[in-house]
Design an enzyme around this catalytic site. Structure first.
Site, PDB file in Angstrom:
ATOM      1  N   LYS A  41       0.854  -1.199   0.000  1.00  0.00           N
ATOM      2  CA  LYS A  41       0.000   0.000   0.000  1.00  0.00           C
ATOM      3  C   LYS A  41       0.889   1.248   0.000  1.00  0.00           C
ATOM      4  CE  LYS A  41      -0.209  -0.121   5.056  1.00  0.00           C
ATOM      5  NZ  LYS A  41      -0.946  -0.673   6.203  1.00  0.00           N
ATOM      6  N   TYR A 271      14.781  31.151   5.128  1.00  0.00           N
ATOM      7  CA  TYR A 271      13.549  31.792   5.617  1.00  0.00           C
ATOM      8  C   TYR A 271      13.571  31.973   7.129  1.00  0.00           C
ATOM      9  CZ  TYR A 271      10.937  30.977   1.259  1.00  0.00           C
ATOM     10  OH  TYR A 271      10.477  30.989  -0.030  1.00  0.00           O
TER      11      TYR A 271
HETATM   12  C1  LIG Z   1      -0.167  -1.720   6.839  1.00  0.00           C
HETATM   13  C2  LIG Z   1      -0.731  -2.990   7.322  1.00  0.00           C
HETATM   14  C3  LIG Z   1       0.089  -4.102   7.589  1.00  0.00           C
HETATM   15  C4  LIG Z   1       1.604  -4.043   7.496  1.00  0.00           C
HETATM   16  O1  LIG Z   1       2.177  -3.528   8.672  1.00  0.00           O
HETATM   17  P1  LIG Z   1       3.751  -3.517   8.839  1.00  0.00           P
HETATM   18  O2  LIG Z   1       4.000  -3.045  10.214  1.00  0.00           O
HETATM   19  O3  LIG Z   1       4.299  -2.580   7.829  1.00  0.00           O
HETATM   20  O4  LIG Z   1       4.226  -4.911   8.615  1.00  0.00           O
HETATM   21  C5  LIG Z   1      -0.507  -5.286   7.928  1.00  0.00           C
HETATM   22  N1  LIG Z   1      -1.855  -5.402   8.029  1.00  0.00           N
HETATM   23  C6  LIG Z   1      -2.679  -4.349   7.810  1.00  0.00           C
HETATM   24  C7  LIG Z   1      -4.150  -4.527   7.953  1.00  0.00           C
HETATM   25  C8  LIG Z   1      -2.150  -3.125   7.459  1.00  0.00           C
HETATM   26  O5  LIG Z   1      -2.969  -2.087   7.243  1.00  0.00           O
END
Ligand SMILES: *Cc1c(COP(=O)(O)O)cnc(C)c1O
Length: 378
Positions: A41, A271
């Site tokens: 993701k 800045y």
């Molecule tokens: C993002 C996510 C993961 C992965 O988590 P990590 O700590 O990056 O391994 C796993 N399960 C769900 C439902 C997630 O949203």
């Protein structure tokens, strides 16, 4: 560097060999008998979802996980054929896209299940879904207390195939919360038992993210959902003091000095005039800023590597530019390569280091690297 000609010399290098090795290390550590879902993701936490998914697919990942169906469509369009789980479920109007693109949604609301069942029945199709339970995260998912009733209601949706059950740890990265995580596991096991008693036969049962997979062995369920450790981001999310393989960072962040100037003592930089030189200084302007994901919180706080040595960020990080004090770097010259994340010579700056300076976690550091920073894949 020729590959940089004709564009701003600011780039993220993505080492797909490390991604592959991290997956193999995880598999060796956690065992071959379970299934592996790579969470890609958020454009694979900023690493590039298509390229990372292709590499993981080539080396035997079982599943890919995205947050929203749009991300799954991007992968299918790029030719990814593995199973894709949409972790955040679906929104009204996305039912047909899921069916056509062969995406598997997580279901955490009953009305989504009904809508999907209707769309599938209109097409004369069956669609696999994974049902999510809230065992303590209190973000998404059905209440485990009503698992039996839910199972009965789902049984009335014949075009859904209840192929997975899932939950999510709230604090697997914290050994102090081990008891809470154990409670989540037993709640989840109870839900699974209810579903099996009701005649369902889900093939995938999963609760563990990266920290949960490393912290709980044997891993609960029969699948793990790994994000962080695949990208070598674990310094601030794996529980400290427990055995774990060495995972290697996949992403490094680079730029080059565009401008070098001699500034007398007593002059301000950038800045807001937040930094005043205390000596005659050499200041480098580097074409990366907060729009690129180099956080403004790093103003007067961060550091970068040049010629193998650390150079501090001076003044405010602006949208497109960051200034470094390179007074103490020998033989500095225009176009010198700057490493903002990664290794140069004997020194290293990790995403975890940046995260600590910016009061966040390494995941947000790599996720924040904007798409205008080109990715170069190795
Ligand atoms: C993002 C996510 C993961 C992965 O988590 P990590 O700590 O990056 O391994 C796993 N399960 C769900 C439902 C997630 O949203």
């Amino acid at each position: 560097m020729n590959e940089q000609l004709g564009s701003r010399p600011t780039w993220a290098k993505i080492d797909l060999r490390n991604l592959e090795n991290n997956f193999k290390s995880a598999k060796e550590f956690l065992g071959r008998e379970i299934q592996y879902l790579a969470v890609v993701k958020g454009d694979a936490y900023g690493h590039g979802a298509v390229e990372c998914s292709k590499r993981l697919e080539a080396v035997g990942i079982d599943w890919l996980g995205v947050a929203i169906p749009e991300e799954g469509i991007e992968l299918r369009t790029a030719g990814i054929t593995k199973e894709i789980l949409c972790l955040g479920g679906l929104w009204p109007g996305q039912e047909n896209a899921l069916l056509e693109m062969r995406l598997t949604p997580v279901i955490h609301q009953y009305d989504a299940a009904e809508r999907l069942n209707k769309a599938a029945s209109e097409k004369g199709m069956q669609i696999p879904v994974h049902i999510k339970f809230d065992t303590g995260m209190h973000r998404l998912g059905f209440d485990p207390a009503h698992a039996a009733e839910l199972a009965d209601r789902l049984a009335r949706l014949p075009n859904l195939n209840i192929d997975g059950l899932m939950s999510h740890f709230a604090a697997a990265d914290d050994v102090g919360e081990k008891q809470f995580a154990s409670r989540q596991i037993s709640e989840f096991e109870r839900v699974e038992a209810v579903f099996r008693t009701k005649g369902f036969a889900p093939r995938f049962v999963d609760i563990a993210n990266s920290p949960g997979s490393v912290a709980f062995r044997p891993v609960p369920g029969n699948m793990v959902r790994l994000g962080g450790i695949l990208y070598g981001l674990c310094g601030d999310t794996l529980p400290a003091g427990i055995p774990a393989p060495r995972f290697q960072p996949v992403l490094s962040l680079h730029s080059r000095i565009t401008e070098l100037r001699k500034i007398p003592a007593g002059e301000s930089i950038g800045y807001g005039r937040t930094f005043i030189t205390t000596r005659p200084s050499i200041i480098a302007a580097v074409p990366i800023g907060y729009r690129d994901g180099y956080f403004r919180q790093l103003s007067n706080l961060g550091k970068a590597l040049v010629r193998g040595s650390f150079a501090p960020v001076v003044g405010r990080v602006s949208m497109d530019w960051t200034m470094l004090d390179v007074t103490e770097i020998r033989d500095i010259s225009l176009d010198d390569e700057i490493v903002l994340i990664g290794r140069q010579g004997n020194n290293e700056i990790t995403a975890e280091d940046i995260a600590a300076d910016a009061s966040t976690i390494s995941y947000e550091v790599t996720c924040s690297i904007d798409r205008r920073v080109k990715r170069i894949y190795i």
